[in-house]
Each structure stands twice: as structure tokens, then as C-alpha cells.
Design a protein around this motif. Structure first.
Motif, short mmCIF file in Angstrom:
data_model
loop_
_atom_site.label_atom_id
_atom_site.label_comp_id
_atom_site.label_asym_id
_atom_site.label_seq_id
_atom_site.Cartn_x
_atom_site.Cartn_y
_atom_site.Cartn_z
N ASN A 103 7.87 7.17 -5.02
CA ASN A 103 6.51 6.39 -5.28
C ASN A 103 6.93 5.68 -6.82
O ASN A 103 7.40 6.32 -7.65
CB ASN A 103 5.65 7.49 -5.49
CG ASN A 103 5.07 7.94 -4.32
OD1 ASN A 103 5.18 7.40 -3.34
ND2 ASN A 103 4.67 9.00 -4.38
N THR A 156 0.85 0.63 -10.32
CA THR A 156 0.42 -0.15 -9.23
C THR A 156 0.22 -1.69 -9.29
O THR A 156 0.29 -2.31 -8.30
CB THR A 156 -0.85 0.39 -8.95
OG1 THR A 156 -1.90 0.06 -10.09
CG2 THR A 156 -1.02 1.81 -8.59
N ASP A 173 10.15 2.74 2.43
CA ASP A 173 8.93 3.98 2.30
C ASP A 173 8.73 4.36 0.91
O ASP A 173 8.77 5.73 0.64
CB ASP A 173 9.55 5.18 3.04
CG ASP A 173 8.08 6.20 3.30
OD1 ASP A 173 7.05 5.73 3.00
OD2 ASP A 173 8.55 7.48 3.50
N ASN A 174 8.51 3.11 0.02
CA ASN A 174 8.03 3.69 -1.39
C ASN A 174 6.86 3.15 -1.89
O ASN A 174 6.57 3.03 -3.12
CB ASN A 174 9.27 2.80 -2.29
CG ASN A 174 10.57 3.28 -2.07
OD1 ASN A 174 10.86 4.45 -1.97
ND2 ASN A 174 11.54 2.49 -1.78
N ARG A 175 6.26 2.87 -1.08
CA ARG A 175 4.71 1.88 -1.38
C ARG A 175 4.93 0.63 -2.27
O ARG A 175 4.18 1.01 -3.15
CB ARG A 175 3.63 3.16 -1.89
CG ARG A 175 3.68 4.30 -1.05
CD ARG A 175 2.58 5.20 -1.46
NE ARG A 175 2.19 6.58 -0.71
CZ ARG A 175 1.39 7.61 -1.21
NH1 ARG A 175 1.06 7.72 -2.28
NH2 ARG A 175 1.53 8.36 -0.34
N GLY A 224 4.34 -2.32 -2.19
CA GLY A 224 3.39 -3.56 -2.50
C GLY A 224 3.72 -4.77 -2.70
O GLY A 224 5.16 -5.17 -2.83
N ASN A 226 7.11 -0.02 3.94
CA ASN A 226 6.08 -0.33 2.74
C ASN A 226 4.93 -1.21 3.23
O ASN A 226 5.09 -1.85 4.25
CB ASN A 226 6.73 -1.17 1.74
CG ASN A 226 7.94 -0.39 1.09
OD1 ASN A 226 7.61 0.76 0.26
ND2 ASN A 226 9.21 -0.82 1.54
N ASN A 227 4.08 -1.22 2.37
CA ASN A 227 2.75 -2.21 2.65
C ASN A 227 2.73 -3.57 1.88
O ASN A 227 2.39 -3.66 0.89
CB ASN A 227 1.44 -1.20 2.53
CG ASN A 227 0.21 -2.15 2.93
OD1 ASN A 227 0.33 -3.39 3.38
ND2 ASN A 227 -1.06 -1.67 2.96
N ASN A 256 5.59 -2.68 7.80
CA ASN A 256 5.05 -3.13 6.56
C ASN A 256 3.66 -3.83 6.78
O ASN A 256 3.33 -4.67 5.97
CB ASN A 256 6.06 -4.16 6.17
CG ASN A 256 7.23 -3.62 5.18
OD1 ASN A 256 6.98 -2.79 4.18
ND2 ASN A 256 8.62 -3.98 5.64
#
Length: 651
Positions: A315, A319, A344-346, A348, A374-375, A412
Motif C-alpha cells: 500500500n 492517496t 496489487d498496490n492500489r 491509482g 491496480n485501479n 485494473n
């Protein structure tokens, strides 16, 4: 020749005198009431003890005949073997380089090979589960082997794995809340100490061999690849591993400033040799990442030696991010970097966009880029509607990604607009070979917008070899257009996966025609093909296929799936592996499949029928015995039959 024989005789006499005085006669006296040990066992045991306790006997061992010396190597435990090899001085080496005719032919080379075989035996004996899994990391670079075929350095691999075991054991104790001491003073479990030949303290001088510091000092210089828990990321670990030349490092749970400080010291200590760095399950600020990257740079220079950099399952604390830290930008811009994996670290959207732009603007020789899990929806929106014929220089974009071969964007949450933007970004990756867009809801419109890029790429003689569109919410219309386009390529695709899309039996016709191309790996797991789809697929096979691997699992094909499978086995002579699990195959399917296996002259090694519980019959045991590859069954059957109750597959 007479002189050499005298040396052997003298060494043997001295050795036997020592053995008789210190071990044989006492043992014979002690064993009069029981079974007498063999002379061989007695000799080997005393030699082992003498080597572990001191150096007096070692010079005489090198004078033994070859067959006796070889037997000794197979008996010694790791610590004794290491000591014997360390004491192979130049004088003793020259002893084996006699110019006499009977010693010509590479005695020195054979001696080193004998040591290496002994280390291989010790490694496989201690870690049988690693046999066939571990990748040799180093090679023997002895001068005498310069003109010979290189051999895996089992000595290096043995002590590296041993050091890893010691560090893992030390980390377990250091993680306990009650621990409050020095890492180096941690006692290594007795089983590990015993495994290298030390059974308790042999004498006062070897009492420290139970401490971590002893093992790091003695064997740490063999470590090349290590995995460390966060509790070991301290300055003391740097001291313990000061003789190591680490080339690969995996760190877990780096979550605090203290962890980062300790890690940076270790990285700085190994920056001349470190080529691979992986961070797993960490909590990182971008400042932490900046410090880590900065510690790898050589003083006064922008470059570093790291080729593979991975942050996985972690993580990032911030943000929002306005710009990437300077140290990270410099690190990404280095020409040495070959693979970058931020999975898989968010991550962004904004962070992914800035990393990607940095890579484009850099002179990097990146070959693998992995942003999976990731998203990052909209991360390429700035590429949207840029004309494909616009030179990269006018867009302020570099050519760094011309070396990119693998792009992984799986999972993603990319939409159809992202797929449209991607085709413009791909222009700057002209030699891309592998693309994974699985687990992204790009739908038919997304795949259709991507198809023109594929056509243009072939005109530029840029060809994909592997495409994955699993679970992309595609329909038979979109996939049909994709398959028809791929079938026209001058250089056919090697691997394609369209698994987990609800395509139905309508896709059977186009899929059957696509099978006739030179495709080697095809995955259409869980696409709702059904029995009717498999019937149509069978009709489309009219010539031999190039398939090496195929996955038809979870398609509810019944006996028609078995018929298709039988035809594939007969028509694909290069087929190595098939997954046909969970297809509701009835019992009569097995006769069809085993008949095809008997008639085929192919290379099939594995046929997975797991999950087809109704096809299981006890009588299949004899058929399995006749279908094996390398001593293992080719067919993987369900473990046991099920009841006659109807099966409900409705989710």
C-alpha cells in the motif's frame, strides 16, 4: 612414479596411526559386548571429527589415493567438507597436477568436480523438496574450468540456502515481543546446526557455532539471493552480511521509517552487485520509495545496477501525488532497468500515469512492465485522440518503450475508453509481444477499437505472440471479429486466451476455423460452449494442428467434449498438455479418450480430467498403467466417484 607412491603410503600410514590411536581401539574395547563397527565406518568417523576439531590431519588427506579420497568426500558432513575444500592450498593443488602419464587428463578438474558432486548430494539430501525447483544462480569460475563446460556451483547454492534457513529461524525469534537483544546472538535451532555436522559443542572453541553471527561469518559470502523479514532490516544485519555480494533481495513487510533506514544501509552496501529488488506486503510512502531508490545510486552518478524492481501486494500511504520524487524519477530513467512490476498496490490513476510518462520520457531499456491488480481507470486518457502518425518528438515523448516486450494490465478496472486510449499508447511500444488485458470490463466496443491497431501493427511488421482477454465481458460478436482478424496475420499468434467470457455455442464456428491456424496455446475455459458447441468444433478440424497446450475446461460439454478431445489428441502431434476438467464427462467418455491415447503418436504429458466425477471407474486403473510419461500417469482423474444424485451447477 615411485615418489608419488611413497607419498600416498606415508599419508595413509599417518592417517591410520591417528585413527587407531584416537578411535579404533577405544571403540573396539567399548563394543566387545555389542556389534563391532566396520573399519571403514571407524576411519571415516574419526577423520570427520579430526577435520571439525582441527587442521592437523587435513594435509595428509590430500595424499590419499583417488578412490579413498572420493569415498571420504561422500561421507563428510557439510562443515567438514567445507573445511577440507578451504584448505586445498596451492601446494596441495599442485600435488594433483603431476606430469606423470598416469595423472595426466585433468586431475585438478576432476577433483573440483568431485567436490561439486558431493555438494549436490548434500543439497538434495537436506532439501529434497527443492530438487528441480531451485535455479542455479552461480557457476564455477575456477581457472582450470575456463575451457570446460560450466557446472552449477552446488557449494554456493548449499550455503546460500543454509544461510536463508538461519535468517528465517532468527527472524522468528526476533519477532517475538519478548525479544530484546542482538540479532547476531540469536541461537540457531539445533536441527539446523546438526545438519551441517555439528552435534552439540565439540569443544570450547566451537561453542559459538550455534549463533547466527557464526554462520553469517563463515558462510555469508556465499549468499547471492536472500529473503528478509522487516525485523532483520537493521544496521546489525548489514554487519552480519558484510561479506555477502547480494544480487537478489526480497523484503517483506517494510512498514516503518526504521525498517527503511536499515534496508537502505543494506542496499547501499550491495549496490555494486544487486540486480533484483522485490518489496512484498509493505506500507510505503513515496518518500520511502525515494530513499530506497536513492540508496542504490552510485555516488556522483545517476545510474544503478538494478535490472528488476518489484513492489507487490503493498500500500502507498499517500492517496494523492502531484509529482514523482526526484530519486524515483532518476531510478526509473536508468538504462539498466529491464523489468518494473508494481502489482496489487492500489496504485491509482495519477501515480500510474506519472510512472508511465517517466518511462516514456526516459532512455530506459525496459522489457517488462506490469501494472496488474491496480485501479487505474483513465490512466491513459491523455493519449486519447492523439493522431497515430504524429511523431513522438512533437508530443514530447521519448522512445524508451521501444524495447518493451511484455505489458501486463490485468485486473485494473479498465473500461472501453481505456482500451481506445491504449491503442495510441501502444504506438510507442512497437515491438510489444505479450499483452494481458484480462479482468477488465472493456466489452466488445473496447476490443473492436483495439483491432485496428493490431492490423496496423502487422503492416509495420510488428507482431504479437501472446494475447490474453480473459473475463473482459466480451460477447461472441466481438470475439468473432477478433479471431477473424488474427487469422489473417502473416505471422500467426502463438498464444491466445479468451477464457471466462460468456460467448456461448455461437463462437464454435470461428473458433474451429482459428484452430486451423498455427496457434500453439489456446485457452477457452468457461465460455459456455456446451455440447452443441463441441459438435461444431469437431467439424471444423480437417487437418493436423500445431497445438501444444489447450484448455477446454468448465464448458459443460459432456460426451461431445470427449469426442472433441479425442480428435484433438489424434490431430495435434505436438500436443503436450490438455485441461478438460469440469466438463460433465460421462463414464463412456473414458473409452474414447483412452482409445485416442493408444492410437496417437504424439508427445502428450498431461491430460487433466479432474472435476469430471461421473467419468470415474475403478476399472480405469489398468488403462492408466498403460498411459504414462516419464513414469507418471498422463491422465489426471477425479479422486473418487460421486453419488447418483443430480449435479446442480447453477451459481
Amino acid at each position: 612414479m615411485q615418489t608419488i607412491g611413497l607419498k600416498f603410503a606415508t599419508s595413509s600410514r599417518i592417517l591410520l596411526d591417528s585413527v587407531s590411536r584416537k578411535w579404533i581401539w577405544p571403540q573396539l574395547d567399548a563394543s566387545r559386548m555389542g556389534e563391532t563397527p566396520s573399519l571403514y565406518t571407524l576411519c571415516m568417523e574419526i577423520v570427520k571429527r579430526e577435520i571439525l576439531q582441527g587442521d592437523d590431519i587435513i594435509p595428509h588427506l590430500y595424499g590419499l589415493p583417488l578412490d579413498m579420497f572420493d569415498c571420504l568426500l561422500t561421507y563428510l558432513p557439510p562443515a567438514a567438507l567445507q573445511k577440507l575444500q578451504d584448505n586445498l592450498s596451492s601446494t596441495n593443488k599442485n600435488h594433483y597436477e603431476s606430469t606423470s602419464d598416469c595423472f595426466i587428463g585433468g586431475r585438478k578438474r576432476r577433483r573440483l568436480e568431485d567436490f561439486n558432486k558431493a555438494w549436490r548430494t548434500l543439497f538434495k539430501s537436506r532439501w529434497p523438496e527443492l530438487d528441480g525447483q531451485i535455479q542455479p544462480f552461480a557457476w564455477l569460475a575456477k581457472p582450470c574450468l575456463a575451457k570446460c563446460e560450466l557446472t552449477s556451483d552446488w557449494q554456493q547454492m548449499y550455503w546460500e540456502t543454509h544461510i536463508q534457513n538461519c535468517l528465517d529461524a532468527a527472524a522468528e525469534k526476533a519477532l517475538l515481543p519478548s525479544f530484546d537483544g542482538c540479532i547476531g546472538e540469536i541461537k540457531i535451532p539445533g536441527a539446523i546446526v546438526k545438519s551441517i555436522g555439528y552435534e552439540g559443542c565439540i569443544n570450547q572453541s566451537t561453542r559459538d557455532h550455534a549463533k547466527l553471527s557464526y554462520h553469517c561469518q563463515k558462510f555469508g559470502h556465499y549468499a547471492r539471493c536472500l529473503r528478509l523479514q522487516n525485523v532483520l532490516c537493521v544496521a546489525e544485519t548489514c554487519h552480519l552480511l558484510r561479506n555477502s555480494k547480494l544480487e537478489s533481495l526480497v523484503l517483506r513487510r517494510i512498514i516503518s521509517k526504521d525498517h527503511v533506514n536499515g534496508l537502505c544501509k543494506l542496499l547501499n552496501q550491495n549496490k555494486e552487485t544487486l540486480t533484483s529488488l522485490k518489496l512484498i506486503h509493505c506500507k510505503l510512502s513515496w518518500t520511502f520509495v525515494n530513499e530506497i531508490c536513492g540508496s542504490l545510486h552510485e555516488k556522483g552518478m545517476r545510474g544503478h545496477k538494478v535490472q528488476h524492481f518489484t513492489i507487490n501486494g503493498s500500500n502507498f500511504l499517500e492517496t494523492t501525488l502531484v509529482s514523482l520524487p526526484a530519486g524515483l524519477v532518476s531510478f526509473l530513467s536508468s538504462g539498466s532497468l529491464r523489468s518494473l512490476k508494481l502489482c496489487d498496490n492500489r496504485l491509482g490513476r495519477k501515480s500510474a500515469e506519472m510512472v508511465f510518462k517517466t518511462l516514456l520520457d526516459a532512455s530506459s531499456s525496459l522489457c517488462i512492465l506490469d501494472f496488474s491488480e491496480n485501479n487505474i481507470t483513465g490512466w491513459l486518457c491523455n493519449f486519447y485522440h492523439r493522431p497515430s502518425n504524429c511523431p513522438s518528438s512533437s508530443q514530447g515523448l521519448g522512445k524508451s518503450l521501444q524495447s518493451l516486450r511484455v505489458l501486463n494490465l490485468r485486473g485494473n478496472n479498465l473500461q472501453m475508453d481505456d482500451a481506445n486510449s491504449l491503442k495510441y499508447a501502444l504506438i510507442h511500444m512497437p515491438y510489444l509481444e505479450i499483452l494481458d488485458l484480462s479482468d477488465n470490463p472493456i466489452e466488445d466496443e473496447g476490443i473492436k477499437s483495439f483491432i485496428p491497431y493490431l492490423v496496423d501493427a502487422t503492416k509495420r511488421h510488428s507482431f504479437f505472440s501472446d494475447l490474453k482477454f480473459e473475463n473482459c465481458e466480451l460477447s461472441s460478436n466481438g470475439v468473432t471479429e477478433l479471431l477473424e482478424t488474427l487469422s489473417t496475420f502473416e505471422k500467426p499468434l502463438t498464444s491466445l486466451s479468451i477464457a471466462e467470457n460468456d460467448l456461448g455455442s455461437q463462437i464454435a464456428g470461428p473458433l474451429g476455423r482459428f484452430l486451423g491456424t498455427s496457434i500453439k496455446e489456446l485457452n477457452f475455459e468457461d465460455i459456455g460452449l456446451g455440447s452443441s458447441g463441441f459438435v461444431e468444433l469437431q467439424g471444423g478440424i480437417s487437418k493436423d494442428l500445431k497445438l501444444v497446450y489447450i484448455n477446454i475446461s468448465k464448458n459443460r460439454g459432456g460426451v461431445e467434449a470427449a469426442k472433441f478431445l479425442s480428435k484433438i489428441i489424434l490431430r495435434a502431434p505436438e500436443l503436450v498438455e490438455v485441461n478438460a476438467g469440469y466438463n460433465f464427462l460421462p463414464a463412456e467418455s473414458m473409452d474414447l479418450i483412452f482409445s485416442a491415447l493408444e492410437d496417437a503418436k504424439g508427445k502428450l504429458e498431461r491430460l487433466d480430467l479432474s472435476g469430471n466425477a461421473h467419468c470415474y471407474q475403478p476399472t480405469h486403473a489398468s488403462l492408466l498403467a498403460n498411459t504414462q510419461c516419464n513414469g507418471k500417469p498422463i491422465v489426471i482423474l477425479p479422486l473418487m466417484p460421486v453419488s447418483n444424485a443430480p449435479y446442480d451447477d447453477d451459481p
